[in-house]
Structure formats: structure tokens, C-alpha cells
Design an enzyme around this catalytic site. Structure first.
Site, short mmCIF file in Angstrom:
data_model
loop_
_atom_site.label_atom_id
_atom_site.label_comp_id
_atom_site.label_asym_id
_atom_site.label_seq_id
_atom_site.Cartn_x
_atom_site.Cartn_y
_atom_site.Cartn_z
N THR A 185 56.22 49.66 84.66
CA THR A 185 55.92 48.42 85.37
C THR A 185 54.56 48.62 86.02
OG1 THR A 185 56.91 49.21 87.41
CG2 THR A 185 58.36 48.03 85.90
N GLU A 331 61.64 45.25 82.75
CA GLU A 331 63.02 45.76 82.82
C GLU A 331 63.98 45.00 81.92
OE1 GLU A 331 60.99 45.25 85.32
OE2 GLU A 331 61.30 46.64 86.98
N LYS A 441 58.07 31.59 104.01
CA LYS A 441 59.21 31.32 104.90
C LYS A 441 58.72 30.47 106.06
CE LYS A 441 61.15 35.64 103.40
NZ LYS A 441 59.96 36.23 102.76
N TRP A 446 62.64 28.09 102.83
CA TRP A 446 61.71 28.64 101.86
C TRP A 446 60.88 27.55 101.20
CZ3 TRP A 446 65.04 32.69 98.71
CH2 TRP A 446 65.33 33.78 99.56
P1 ADP Z 1 54.84 43.12 86.51
O1 ADP Z 1 55.90 43.44 87.49
O2 ADP Z 1 54.01 44.20 86.11
O3 ADP Z 1 54.11 41.81 86.74
P2 ADP Z 1 56.28 42.13 84.28
O4 ADP Z 1 55.35 41.84 83.21
O5 ADP Z 1 57.53 42.82 84.03
O6 ADP Z 1 55.58 43.02 85.19
O7 ADP Z 1 56.46 40.81 85.12
C1 ADP Z 1 57.69 40.24 85.35
C2 ADP Z 1 57.56 39.18 86.38
O8 ADP Z 1 56.67 38.14 85.95
C3 ADP Z 1 58.84 38.47 86.67
O9 ADP Z 1 59.66 39.21 87.53
C4 ADP Z 1 58.35 37.17 87.29
O10 ADP Z 1 58.03 37.31 88.65
C5 ADP Z 1 57.08 36.90 86.53
N1 ADP Z 1 57.36 35.94 85.48
C6 ADP Z 1 57.63 36.17 84.18
N2 ADP Z 1 57.87 35.03 83.52
C7 ADP Z 1 57.78 34.01 84.43
C8 ADP Z 1 57.94 32.60 84.38
N3 ADP Z 1 58.24 31.95 83.26
N4 ADP Z 1 57.78 31.91 85.52
C9 ADP Z 1 57.48 32.54 86.67
N5 ADP Z 1 57.31 33.86 86.77
C10 ADP Z 1 57.46 34.61 85.68
#
Ligand code: ADP
Length: 548
Positions: A185, A331, A441, A446
Site C-alpha cells: 500500500t 487489500e 466533522k 459528517w
Molecule cells: P492507497 O491506499 O495507496 O491509495 P489503493 O490504491 O489501495 O491505495 O486505494 C484504495 C482507496 O482508494 C480506497 O480505500 C478508497 O479510499 C479510494 N477509492 C478507490 N476507489 C474509489 C471510488 N470509486 N470512489 C472513492 N474512493 C475510491
């Protein structure tokens, strides 16, 4: 009583074997460092991945060893996907855009034995070599004629290495639960964490994403993964395309270049493509300026971050391309939900349809999801209640590499806390309203920063928008809208605030608007909100703050 079916392990090499026999003549096209348009067929890719497996075994690579890549989307990287994982070693795809210290951390943490590196990324690795002394050797993804000079000790030429090997290689029978790949990550808070994919999870995820209500991939598609192969396995496309026999088109280091993308889409008959919002904005800009078309393209996937509504409407109205939003994370392999309409929903009134299409998407069999309140109590799927999103399933990480304790992220029943806040509507459409740490917040309630950003991005003169919470003595936090304007006449503060009227509860309206030249981004192109909050830590909101 046990079933009496063959216990055939679900292995990445099974895709290689199947694609070679069944889709051997399908094309794989790449832009590479040494060739603007490399083309060959799946049978060549798989043959060469067997040669790579032989080469790795000659170098002493054992099952379970980590072999890293610092590479763009191209045919050699594809060969590594199968040659490395198929032989039982673990493919560690590294994002070259991470900070140098993060790259050092993850190479050392994963104990990578070899690194396959694109010549374009070589200078970066050369600078780090004193800090990654555990790495035994470097394989440069090039032929002899294009081998760059390098200070890396024991650097090997990929093509020379392959040409010394036969393609006579028997894919080993592995335990389907053994590791196939590892991806870290990006560590926006703390050190990056390693997610270890198994062969079994990878195959199940691949089956799932090809389904008609997901990517709906077939051998009649030509697929362009713009999302990098180091960003959660390009969302599974390098496995799915050979499984179904789709043509695979890869943009190499040119993934951010609108001109290359348009050209690939037109000349290679690309029907489907996937990427994060920033690449689509770049392509749309290029299409606007050049007047060129993407006539073959019929659908795209937007994921990794919330999709601005302008991407959906522009692709639909100007280019007749359907936009599917999707949600996932490192994940979750990564696909968790995918936005396809249910029967009849296409006839919804335009505004309702637009709002629906913007949601992250519906569940995919194999992943369960729920939203919970602060006490862990499950919230209703009413499209209104929003809570912490939890998931579990066959392609969700059960922990992180080298970390014994997963209690921070996983509860006692095995549910994984995604760190996202979401709503789920009665039709099962999940929508991300925020990351837990980004939600604003205000007065005990929220405010969704994503909802506000989406509205702000609707202004034609806004290139990028981010909303962050600013400390407020009465309301705890209030939203601040930060904007990067497009070239030309910038919108005024009044104009921006007027956009929100009637579209959200009035107390959600940002207290102020500021214009900046650029926003900070993560290595995967997302707005780095933590940095933005630091930048505006001393910011004082105007006195006229909401009265609730
Ligand atoms: P990083 O934590 O490195 O950004 P990831 O590529 O695993 O890694 O990112 C996952 C995160 O990206 C999700 O937990 C979410 O917050 C955001 N995300 C992914 N797809 C969407 C979506 N369609 N809408 C909003 N947020 C998204």
C-alpha cells in the site's frame, strides 16, 4: 461425504497454459522503451515467460523468493507476471513514483532477491543501490542493442538472459494458497504495508472481474489497461485478458499521454480501458484540443478515487463511451464493487441516473460488505446512513506481510476495516463518501468531502478540486474548498459557492474557497489530503461561518 471432483489447484500458471493453447494467436501490443509499437501474440508471451522461469531458476531463484519489478505496462512486464508467479516465486510490483525512501523500505522489507527494471527507471535505482544491498542482481528490461550504461553491480540484460534459455519448462504444481504476488500500500500514513496475494485469490478475482456485470471481458474485446501493472496488478487485467483471450494493448511509460492513448485506442481497436480519474481528464483534454475521436471505445472503468461527474457526462455525450465506476483497494485485489445498472435503471430521470452512475458500484459475488456505526452496529442499506465500510471475502487480505498482529485492521469475525466511509442503497449500490480520515466533522455530524468535490468539479473552469476540514471553534471543523483553475478566466468565489445551492444541505456548503496552482498528489495520482491539511493548518476561515 466428500465431493468427487478433481482437486485442480487454482494457479496463475493455469491462465498461461490455457491462453497459450486457446488464445495463442491473440495479439499483445505494447509501447516499450525500445519500440514504439511492439506486437506479438499470447503464444509468444507465454513461451517467453517459460524462458524467464528457466532463467530465474538458473540464477538460483527458489519458490517463495521475491522478484521485484520496477516497470511500466508492457509485454516484458506481462512475461514477468507469468514467469515469476508461475514458477512459484513471488512477483513484487513496485511503483516507481513512490518516494525514494518508500522504495528502499519496501525492497528491503520484501527481501527482494532480483529486480527487473525498465531502463527509464534505472537512474532512480542507481541512486538507491547503497541502501538496497540485499538485492543480488538487476535484470534490465532491454535487448543488448539498447542496454544503457549502468553503475548497478551485476546488471543483466533481459533479452540476453532469455535467449540463453529454452522454452522447455514444466509449470510446477504449487499449493494454490501459496503466494503469487506482493503489492505494498502506498503508506499515506506510516510505513507501506505488504499485501500478499495467493494464486487461489488471484484466479477467483480474475473469474469475478470478467463477469458480464463487472468488466464483461471477452475474446472480442481489445483492452487497454492504463492503470499501471504496479497499481494493484492493473486491477487484474493482465490475468483477465489472457484468460478470456482479449487483445491486450499496453501504453508503457506513455500512460499519462493523451496523444499516445488516443492513437492506441484508434489504431488497435480498443473497446475497453481502465484508469484513475486523472488519466481520463488528461485524455478528455487531449480529445477536446485535437478534435480527435475514440471511436472503438465502448466502455471505460474509473476507479482508485471518486469519479468526477464531468468524466461520465463528457465521455457519454461527446464520445458515446459508457463510464463504469468501481471501488477497490490494494487489500481487495482490488475489485470490491463495480457500477453496472440493473434492468430498467437506464430509464431513470437524467439527474437520478447521473447520480446512480456516479456511485462506486454493486457487490461482486465473492466479496461481502457492510457499513457500521461507531459501535460496530450494522447500518441499513437505505442509501442515507453512512458508516465505516467493512469487507470480507476470498480475495481480501487477511493481514500484512511480516506483521503478526492484524487487530488494527481486522475484527474478531475476520471483517477488514477499509478505512472508507460509505452508504449502500436498497439496490445494493455502495458509494464512498470519504476516507475515514478525510471526512469533515461539523457540529457532531459528517460532511462528505467527495460529494462537495464532485459538485465543484462540475464547473467547466475547474481542473481539480479538494475539500478539507479546517479547525473551527464552534463546529469542530468546517469545509474549505481548494481549487486548481483551468487556463483562462478563473471562476469567482461567489460563482463556486453558488454551485452548491440546492444540491446539498446548506450547512455542507464550504465556508471558503481558495485557489492554488497545484494540489499535492500520491504516487497513484490521488490528492494527498494529509499534506493539504498541513498546508492549510494555519488557515483562518472567514467570520461568516455557517450558523448550522
Ligand atoms: P492507497 O491506499 O495507496 O491509495 P489503493 O490504491 O489501495 O491505495 O486505494 C484504495 C482507496 O482508494 C480506497 O480505500 C478508497 O479510499 C479510494 N477509492 C478507490 N476507489 C474509489 C471510488 N470509486 N470512489 C472513492 N474512493 C475510491
Amino acid at each position: 461425504m466428500l465431493g468427487m471432483m478433481m482437486d485442480t489447484p487454482l494457479l496463475v500458471s493455469a491462465i498461461a497454459r490455457f491462453a497459450e493453447k486457446n488464445h495463442g494467436n491473440q495479439e499483445v501490443v505494447s509501447v516499450t522503451y525500445d519500440n514504439p509499437r511492439h506486437r506479438y501474440q499470447y503464444k509468444d508471451a507465454i513461451r517467453r515467460s517459460r524462458q524467464l522461469a528457466n532463467a530465474l531458476s538458473r540464477l538460483g531463484v527458489q519458490p517463495g523468493d521475491r522478484i521485484a519489478t520496477l516497470a511500466w505496462n508492457d509485454h516484458r512486464h506481462l512475461e514477468a507476471y507469468f514467469g515469476v508467479s508461475g514458477s512459484g516465486a513471488v512477483l513484487h510490483t513496485i511503483n516507481p513514483r513512490l518516494f525514494a525512501e518508500q522504495i528502499v523500505f519496501i525492497i528491503n522489507h520484501a527481501s527482494d532477491r532480483y529486480i527487473l527494471v525498465d531502463p527509464l527507471v534505472l537512474p532512480l535505482l542507481e541512486k538507491l543501490q547503497d541502501q538496497i544491498t540485499g538485492v543480488e542482481g538487476f535484470i534490465i528490461l532491454s535487448d543488448e542493442a539498447h542496454m544503457p550504461e549502468t553503475s548497478l553491480p551485476g546488471a543483466l540484460c533481459y533479452e540476453t538472459l532469455l535467449s540463453a534459455e529454452t522454452d522447455d519448462y514444466e509449470w510446477p504444481d504449487l499449493d494454490e494458497n501459496s503466494a503469487s504476488a506482493i503489492c505494498y500500500t502506498s503508506g499515506t500514513t506510516g510505513d507501506p504495508k505488504g499485501v500478499v496475494y495467493s494464486h487461489r485469490a488471484t484466479i477467483l478475482h480474475t473469474y469475478a472481474i470478467t463477469m458480464p456485470d463487472v468488466m464483461g471481458l471477452s475474446c472480442r474485446d481489445s483492452v487497454l489497461p492504463i492503470v499501471p501493472m504496479f497499481h494493484v496488478n492493473a486491477w487484474g487485467v493482465p490475468y483477465a485478458a489472457p484468460m478470456v483471450g482479449a487483445k491486450l494493448v499496453m501504453p508503457g511509460a506513455k500512460a499519462g499521454d493523451g496523444e499516445t492513448l488516443q492513437d492506441l485506442i484508434e489504431t488497435e481497436g480498443v473497446t475497453m480501458s481502465c484508469g484513475v480519474p486523472t488519466v481520463w481528464l488528461a485524455l478528455l483534454d487531449y480529445l477536446d484540443q485535437s478534435g480527435k475521436t475514440v471511436s472503438n471505445l465502448n466502455r471505460i472503468v474509473v476507479g482508485g478515487a471518486a469519479c468526477p461527474s464531468s468524466i461520465i457526462s463528457k465521455f457519454n455525450d461527446q464520445h458515446d463511451v459508457y463510464v463504469h465506476c468501481a471501488w477497490g483497494m490494494t487489500e481487495t485485489s482490488p475489485l470490491g464493487v463495480y457500477n453496472t445498472l440493473r434492468s430498467g435503471q437506464e430509464n431513470l430521470p437524467a439527474a437520478e441516473l447521473a447520480a446512480l452512475q456516479l456511485k462506486a458500484g454493486r457487490g461482486i459475488f465473492g466479496i461481502e460488505m457492510k457499513i457500521v456505526d461507531a459501535n460496530g452496529k450494522e447500518l441499513p442499506w437505505d442509501g442515507v446512513a453512512f458508516g465505516a465500510l467493512k469487507v470480507r471475502g476470498s480475495w481480501v487480505a487477511s493481514g500484512y506481510f511480516g506483521l503478526d498482529d492484524n487487530s488494527d485492521t481486522h475484527d474478531a469475525s475476520g471483517w477488514f476495516g477499509t478505512g472508507d466511509v460509505a452508504t449502500i442503497d436498497p439496490d445494493g449500490f455502495m458509494n464512498i463518501t470519504d476516507r475515514t480520515k478525510d471526512v469533515i466533522k461539523s457540529g457532531g455530524e459528517w460532511i462528505s468531502s467527495i460529494a462537495l468535490e464532485n459538485i465543484a468539479m462540475g464547473h467547466p473552469q475547474v481542473a481539480e478540486a479538494a475539500v478539507i476540514g479546517i479547525a473551527h471553534s464552534k463546529w469542530t471543523e468546517r469545509p474549505l474548498l481548494v481549487i486548481v483553475a483551468r487556463e483562462g478566466e478563473p471562476p469567482t468565489r461567489q460563482e463556486m459557492l453558488a454551485l452548491f445551492e440546492g444540491r446539498i444541505a446548506s450547512w455542507w456548503t464550504p465556508d471558503d474557497v481558495v485557489f492554488v496552482d497545484e494540489l499535492p498528489h500520491t504516487a497513484t495520482g490521488k490528492v494527498r489530503k494529509a499534506t493539504l491539511r498541513e498546508q492549510f493548518a494555519a488557515y483562518t476561515l472567514p467570520e461568516t461561518s455557517t450558523d448550522g
